[in-house]
Design an enzyme around this catalytic site. Structure first.
Site, short mmCIF file in Angstrom:
data_model
loop_
_atom_site.label_atom_id
_atom_site.label_comp_id
_atom_site.label_asym_id
_atom_site.label_seq_id
_atom_site.Cartn_x
_atom_site.Cartn_y
_atom_site.Cartn_z
N GLU A 1 0.83 -1.21 0.00
CA GLU A 1 0.00 0.00 0.00
C GLU A 1 0.87 1.26 0.00
O GLU A 1 0.56 2.24 -0.67
CB GLU A 1 -0.90 -0.04 1.25
CG GLU A 1 -2.11 0.82 1.20
CD GLU A 1 -3.18 0.34 0.23
OE1 GLU A 1 -2.86 0.09 -0.94
OE2 GLU A 1 -4.33 0.24 0.65
N THR B 1 -5.61 7.27 -5.39
CA THR B 1 -5.60 7.54 -3.94
C THR B 1 -4.61 8.65 -3.59
O THR B 1 -4.90 9.54 -2.77
CB THR B 1 -5.26 6.25 -3.16
OG1 THR B 1 -6.28 5.30 -3.44
CG2 THR B 1 -5.18 6.49 -1.67
N1 HSE Z 1 -8.14 5.73 4.03
C1 HSE Z 1 -7.63 5.82 2.69
C2 HSE Z 1 -8.02 7.17 2.11
C3 HSE Z 1 -8.23 4.71 1.88
O1 HSE Z 1 -9.18 7.53 2.24
O2 HSE Z 1 -7.16 7.83 1.54
C4 HSE Z 1 -7.82 4.72 0.45
O3 HSE Z 1 -8.54 3.72 -0.25
#
Ligand code: HSE
Length: 312
Positions: free
Chosen positions: A131, A186
């Site tokens: 990740e 992201t």
């Molecule tokens: N918690 C992370 C965000 C998850 O919202 O950036 C990304 O899938």
């Protein structure tokens, strides 16, 4: 054992007010990784399918390869390596935890070969390395539910350590995910958030988080719906999702408990008390996206209680 196959499912991270903390596990879609044990101490990514050629085939530049490497470094005997075949079932840039599913499936398949005695929970940090590569942040709220299943809270520990706590859910709860035909990376969705969030917004979100966890444990869906309220990420990210407000209105009109952005988006999720209601919400959400000029695909799922698994 010379080869192992693992699958890991899509996830909804944040779940409203739980930015980088809450995540829940869907039944489908899943990424699938086949791993073959070698003795050359390397991770090789032999093939990737289902990504239209968009992901790196270099193991060190692909979250599956990085997660496998992290498992070897933590648990493998000297000299052990793996060859990997990754089959993408999840769409990229969807907010459904695509990079997490690849990392988790690769970590679990690799662990089966080099350290079968190690429990799934102990693979979390290796999955987070995937990740980190994919999104620039080792946030745990997709990898933890994909690995372990259910609804989880990821509690920060010392340094970068994370403790995962399993949370209770009402029987019958269903999740709707509707993904419009746009992509959001992201890393970009994290970049649009300011470094400082107003205290009043943080307080409101903390209150919603406490209410949501309590409401889901007690089965109070009306309270859960009111507590699907995030002022930390959503105000800054909603502009990345065409028709977001209309989709939210549509899911509530269709009788869903509430909803929000799934992970970093653009998928919008809704929680519903049963499958019938979830189906109605899915149709209404797809229609709202269409009115905003975007085709969208919907999936309806129960919460998967067990997450990633090995195939026989
Ligand atoms: N918690 C992370 C965000 C998850 O919202 O950036 C990304 O899938």
């Amino acid at each position: 054992m010379r080869t192992a196959i693992a699958t890991a499912p899509a996830t909804v991270a944040n779940v409203g007010p739980g930015f980088d903390v809450l995540g829940l596990c869907l039944e489908e879609p899943r990424d699938r990784v086949r791993a073959e044990l070698t003795a050359d101490g390397r991770v090789e990514l032999v093939a990737v399918e289902g990504d239209e050629g968009r992901l790196s085939r270099v193991a060190a530049e692909n979250c599956a390869g990085v997660a496998a490497q992290a498992v070897l470094e933590r648990f493998g005997a000297a000299g052990s390596g793996v060859r990997l075949w990754l089959d993408k079932g999840l769409p990229l840039g969807s907010g459904l935890g695509s990079s997490a599913a690849s990392a988790v499936a690769a970590a679990l398949a690799t662990a089966r070969l080099v350290c079968p005695e190690v429990p799934k929970e102990a693979l979390l940090d290796a999955c987070r390395e995937g990740e980190r590569l994919a999104t620039g942040s080792p946030h745990p709220d997709n990898v933890a539910p994909s690995l372990l299943g259910g609804l989880v809270a990821c509690l920060p520990g010392a340094g970068e350590a994370v403790e995962v706590v399993r949370l209770a859910l009402p029987a019958g709860l269903h999740v709707v995910c509707v993904k419009p035909d746009v992509e959001v990376r992201t890393a970009d969705a994290r970049r649009v958030m300011p470094a400082a969030i107003p205290v009043a917004d943080v307080v409101r979100t903390l209150a919603a988080m406490a209410g949501l966890v309590t409401a889901l444990a007690s089965g109070d869906l009306e309270l859960a719906g009111r507590c699907l309220d995030d002022r930390v990420a959503t105000p800054y990210r909603r502009a990345l999702i065409p028709g977001y407000d209309a989709v939210m209105e549509a899911l509530l009109r269709a009788g869903a408990v509430g909803g929000g952005i799934s992970g970093s988006g653009p998928t919008v999720f809704a929680l519903a008390g049963d499958r019938e209601c979830a189906r109605r919400a899915a149709d209404a959400m797809v229609e709202a996206f269409a009115t905003a000029g975007h085709a969208a695909m919907a999936l309806v799922s129960a919460v998967d209680p067990s997450g990633a698994r090995l195939e026989p």
